[in-house]
Structure formats: structure tokens, C-alpha cells
Design a protein around this motif. Sequence first.
Motif, PDB file in Angstrom:
ATOM      1  N   GLN A 490      34.727  29.376  32.838  1.00 43.26           N
ATOM      2  CA  GLN A 490      34.526  30.812  32.613  1.00 43.26           C
ATOM      3  C   GLN A 490      33.438  31.068  31.569  1.00 43.26           C
ATOM      4  N   TRP A 497      33.026  38.471  37.730  1.00 41.22           N
ATOM      5  CA  TRP A 497      34.440  38.691  38.055  1.00 41.22           C
ATOM      6  C   TRP A 497      35.087  37.489  38.739  1.00 41.22           C
ATOM      7  N   TYR A 500      37.310  34.777  36.934  1.00 40.24           N
ATOM      8  CA  TYR A 500      38.666  35.177  36.550  1.00 40.24           C
ATOM      9  C   TYR A 500      39.565  35.259  37.797  1.00 40.24           C
ATOM     10  N   ASP A 501      38.993  35.714  38.896  1.00 42.13           N
ATOM     11  CA  ASP A 501      39.732  35.749  40.163  1.00 42.13           C
ATOM     12  C   ASP A 501      40.132  34.337  40.580  1.00 42.13           C
ATOM     13  N   GLU A 519      44.547  36.668  34.170  1.00 43.87           N
ATOM     14  CA  GLU A 519      43.237  36.413  34.770  1.00 43.87           C
ATOM     15  C   GLU A 519      42.854  37.498  35.776  1.00 43.87           C
ATOM     16  N   LYS A 522      41.708  40.533  33.978  1.00 46.87           N
ATOM     17  CA  LYS A 522      40.342  40.365  33.452  1.00 46.87           C
ATOM     18  C   LYS A 522      39.318  40.623  34.562  1.00 46.87           C
ATOM     19  N   ALA A 523      39.607  40.098  35.760  1.00 42.17           N
ATOM     20  CA  ALA A 523      38.679  40.264  36.886  1.00 42.17           C
ATOM     21  C   ALA A 523      38.478  41.738  37.207  1.00 42.17           C
TER      22      ALA A 523
END
Length: 548
Positions: A490, A497, A500-501, A519, A522-523
Motif C-alpha cells: 500500500q 483505491w 485497499y480493496d 481496508e 479506506k478504499a
Amino acid sequence: MLSLSLFLILNLISCGVSRSVKHVPDIQKYALEIPKVNKINDSTFSYQENYLTKNRQQLWELYIKGNPLQLGYNNGALTQYQMQKQEEIFFSKVEGFVPSKFKQKLLRGFLKWYNRKMYLNVREDYQAELYGLSQYSSDQYNFIASKYLRSLYLHGAHDIGHALQDLAMVGCTSLAVWNENTEDGDLLIGRNFDFYVGDDFAKNKLVEFVEPEQGIPYMSVSWPGMIGVVSGMNKEGITVTINAGKSKIPLTAKTPISLVTREILQYAKTIDEAIAIAKRRKVFVSESILVGSANDKSAVIIEVSPKNFGVYKVQNSGKVFCTNHFQSEAYKDDKRNQKHIRESHSEYRYEKLQELLWNHKKLNPEKMAAILRERSGLKGEKIGYGNEKAINQLLAHHAVIFSPQKKLAWVSSNPYQLGEFVCYDLDEIFSDKRLQKGVLAKSQMNIAEDPFIHSRDFKNYEQYKLMNAEMNAAIKNNMVLSEGFITLYQSLNPDFWLVYDQAGKYYYQRKEYQKAKIEFEKALIKEITTIPDKKNIERYLRRVAKHH
């Protein structure tokens, strides 16, 4: 493009469909001399006036002339090693994508039916050219199909992958500007061809200069083994670039789009002539063809699909933008197109082009290169490297800039569109000056490489790509990653994005639901590429909630 679609690859390995097709083109009417290639050194080969050479930017430059069959033979004889290498790269992906022999057999049966009429929609002279070219294909894959039919179907691979997946949603971007929007008022065109089959495939870029017995001499930028055109310009100053649109799956393969654009380059001198050629060909995918014209001093977008046809022209604005949705009146009520505008990254890039043109007044080739290399989102937002909402998605096979009235073209070199743009003068190349000088490029007019390729961010991006492949494998095969892997992964592309996905999916699979939730959340605060991608993350979060 998203990376090469699964079905495109499947099409390439499954051309055994052709076993039941016995068609062979009529080549008897063409005079032929089997080329005897002279190897000058490891990067320069010649046969009479035809030759292949690699320049210092590592672009292969090919010049061929003759009747259709002779063109194919000359092309194949000179590029045999590179063409067979491209075949190997394509077919080497097979086992990873489709390990099951049973599934390959099933798909062969489908494609046998799907491809049954393609040859009926390809000009006879192009079939003869393909036949000549195919004689230099590898014997290694003869068990799949005859060399000729393999070459024919490879030219429809983009279309078939696009049609079957209804995806192959190429993220290509192109634009044309003229009058008050350029430094000298002349027409200027730029395009990114975001077609990614892997770094190895992109190494053998081919800048092809073709002087056919009939029609107009032209240049094309693609790869060995390709006679179709995805980006090109003819000696009359007609240019073509293709951008995929949203397509409905047709019942049968018809004319590959790259052969439609090849015909435009070879036979059109004006926009009206280009439109007439596109109108009489039956295609099997939806595609935008941006056509520039020195004689008309403007550009239009021809929008084709299996059941519709439109032309997008602007009045008095001196600019045309082309991403991956249709703009003409013919498609204003098309529900697929409307949905695609709402849900994909096409409209975002269109708006970014508008913003960039506002910031870069009076374009010249250097400013056009800067637009094609632009990595940020709207208003300069950091959206992560590799995001398809960016003009420069860091996966382009090539970028090209055309100045049709001056007959100049600039072609990018590796990596992506970041390397030096090499300048070519078509008036010189298709004249006796080429024979006298023995070189094609006008190096004094080249556009410098992007300093970004020497940055820490670029090195991080290249490492991110490798780690992303490991992440995909871990998710697919339920593998355990080492401590610190995700943190490093990361950190290499923190604004994207997807990192995080991917982490969310990894933790979800391992039933670490609280970590997955963090996570995915975050995405969601990053610039996600498409609406379906965002909805998929939201679905995961709903599943995670059920485990609390």
C-alpha cells in the motif's frame, strides 16, 4: 484498456475453430518474389527497398512496398523473429488463464461457430496480404489452426474480446485541436492507446511505413504481425485512432475494426471519404474512430456499432475530445451508452481533457505530449498511479501525436508514453530522400522523455505492479502473505483505491473481518475507477457486517 481480457486470450488459443473452415484466399492473381532477407546487423535487415531497423529509442521501424501478397511476404520475412515472439507472448498466457483443457475445448466449439463468417467481411486484398504474412508465423501453433486463419482471427482478437466480455473497455483517450487552440492554427492530434498485454508485448513496438501498389502510402503504430491500424496517418494527412465503446454481443464476427481503419488510411483523402468507407463495412463491436484531415483542416469522430452509425462534428470550437462513450445524435437515446457514461471512467477523462486544454492554451506537440502524460485527476487530485480515470494510466502500448498538415508524427518509446517521442516526416519517408538518407526519424524534432521515469514514485509504481500480481495470486489461491507485505504494497501506491480493496478481499477471505472492514472503508474514500467497482466494495462491507 483493462489488462487484456480473458476472452481475448481465449480467442487466441481457441482458433481451432478454424479447423472446420477450409477457406484460403485467392493469391494467384498477384505476382510474387519470395524475399531473400539481407541481415546487415542484429537490428537491421533489408530486402530490395524494404527494410526493418531498430532505432536508439528501441522502436522497430519497418518500410515495405508492393502488391497485397508481396506486402505480406515482405512484412513477414523482415519481422519473422519479432512476429513469432509476439505469438509466443500471447500463447504463453494461456495456461495461466485457462488451465482446464475441457474448458478450452468447450470454448473452441463456441468460437468455431462465432468466427464462421469473418472471412466474408474482410477485403480479398487484405486476405492475400495476411496470407503472405502468415507464411512466416511459427509452426509451433499449427495444431491450433492453419497459419493463415490464425493470422486472420488474431486481427479480430480485440473485437472478439471486447464483444464477448462487453468489457475490454479500453481506457484509450484521444483529442484533436485546431484554429485558436493550437500555436500555429494547424490541426494537431494526440492519442494514448491503452492496450496492455504485458511489458514483454510492449517491447516490440513497430512503426510501419507501407507503400501499397494501390492506394495511399501510410504509417501505422502497432506490433509485429498486425496489418490492421489502431493509430496511423497517410500521406494525404488523414489520421485514424480507435477508442472502444460500450458494445452489445453480436451473433457473429464480422469486419475487425483495425481493418476498417486500415482501409480508411489506404483509400481516403478527406473526412467524407473516410465516412463513406466506414459506413459500408459491417463491424461487430462499438468503436469510436477519430479521423483527422489535413485537406479539411478539422477532425470528426465516426461512431460505429453493429446496428448503428453516427458522426460527431463540432461547429466552430476547434476541438474534439474522444474517450470511450458516444457523442453523436445517433446515440443520444442509446441506453447502453448512457449507462456507460454514468458508470465508467470515460466521462471523468473527458472532463479532465477539458480541464487540461483550459490550462494548456495554444497547443504544440510538446504541450500535447504533456497532456498525454498527465497522471493526476480532476483539479490535480492524486488518484493513484494506474487509475483508469487518469489520462495517463501507466499501461499504454503507445502514444502518438499527429500534425496532419505538416505530415509529421511523433511516436512514444518505452516505458508507456513516458519515453522520448520520435518524430517522423511522411513527406520525406515516402520520397527519394528516404533512399538517400537511409534513416526515417527526424531526431532534431523529437520530444524529450518525461523526467517522471527517473523518480522514486515511478520506481515504486513498477514495484507495486509486481506486488499486485502477488496479491492477486494470494487472493485467488488462498495463500498466506508475509508480515509487512500489505503495508509495503500500500505504501508504494497510497492514493490508489485498489490497494485497499485488494487488502480487504485478502482479509475477508481469511475471515479477518474487522481488518477487512477497515481496508474497504479506506478504499471508499479514494477516487474509485467505476460505479460497479464502488458497489462491489459496498457489497463486501454488507457481508462483513453480517459477521459481527
